[in-house]
Design an enzyme around this catalytic site. Structure first.
Site: not given
Ligand code: E4P
Length: 216
Positions: A83
């Site tokens: 990522k």
């Molecule tokens: C997705 O890959 C992320 O881990 C996650 O959905 C982030 O979302 P949030 O921090 O707004 O809950």
């Protein structure tokens, strides 16, 4: 459309994996920090349960360091997806890593323009953050719908992951808007499966069966 689970908690992953409904796992540094465990150990534990894409995020904003971290992570397993932040540095790293055959997930996407850049850089996945877009007063669903349309008409192979799910209704909305994958926090899976009328119906059938003499 596929469902991923958005957690690094092993009990949560194990429970939902038993249902046979998740094809991959997404994490981020905040999700991992909550677990307080060794990263590599937990990655290996997760991959014993789900042998599908597992997104693990780099922890630097420097493109050269991102590439070094990404290569280390990717060497752990063919299922690792690195990522990368949506930024000029993240795009640079995505482009280099594509040429090295390493799968990437450009994350924290809030606009169609950012999704377009992620796909153009050769990211394997582009993660659109539904609720965080809405937090800014914009329509996350429009971003998902327009990105899906753009990817289709441009023949981009990049898959759209929709994350940042905070409402149950966002899951079907995102799926119908053209998301390839929705990454769902653990707590929503039981809520997706449950309906009071289903419970009542099943109980009605079980009650009717009680006391019957027809059992072989
Ligand atoms: C997705 O890959 C992320 O881990 C996650 O959905 C982030 O979302 P949030 O921090 O707004 O809950």
């Amino acid at each position: 459309m596929e469902l991923f689970i958005d957690t690094a908690n092993i009990d949560e992953i194990r429970e939902i994996a038993r249902w046979g409904v998740i094809r991959g796992v997404t994490t981020n540094p905040k999700i991992f920090a909550k677990e307080g465990v060794d990263l590599r150990t937990r990655v290996e534990e997760i991959l014993e349960i789900v042998s599908g894409p597992l997104s693990v995020e780099v922890t630097t904003n420097d493109p050269a360091e991102m590439i070094i971290e990404a290569q280390k992570l990717a060497a752990w397993s063919k299922h690792i997806v690195v990522k990368l932040p949506m930024s000029p540095a993240g795009l640079e790293a995505a482009s280099v890593l594509k040429n090295k055959g390493i799968k990437t997930n450009v994350t924290a996407i809030m606009t169609v323009n950012q999704a377009m850049l992620a796909a153009s850089a050769g990211a394997t996945y582009a993660s659109i953050f539904y609720s965080r877009i809405s937090d800014l007063g914009h329509d996350g669903l429009d971003v998902i719908r327009q990105s899906a349309q753009l990817f289709k008409q441009s023949n981009f192979t990049t898959k759209i992951i929709v994350g940042s799910i905070r409402l149950l209704t966002q899951i079907n909305d995102a799926a119908l808007a053209g998301a390839d994958i929705i990454t769902v926090p653990y707590k929503f899976f039981p809520a997706l499966a449950y309906h009071p009328q289903t419970e009542l119906t099943i109980q009605e059938f079980l009650n009717a069966w009680q006391g019957t003499k027809t059992l072989a």
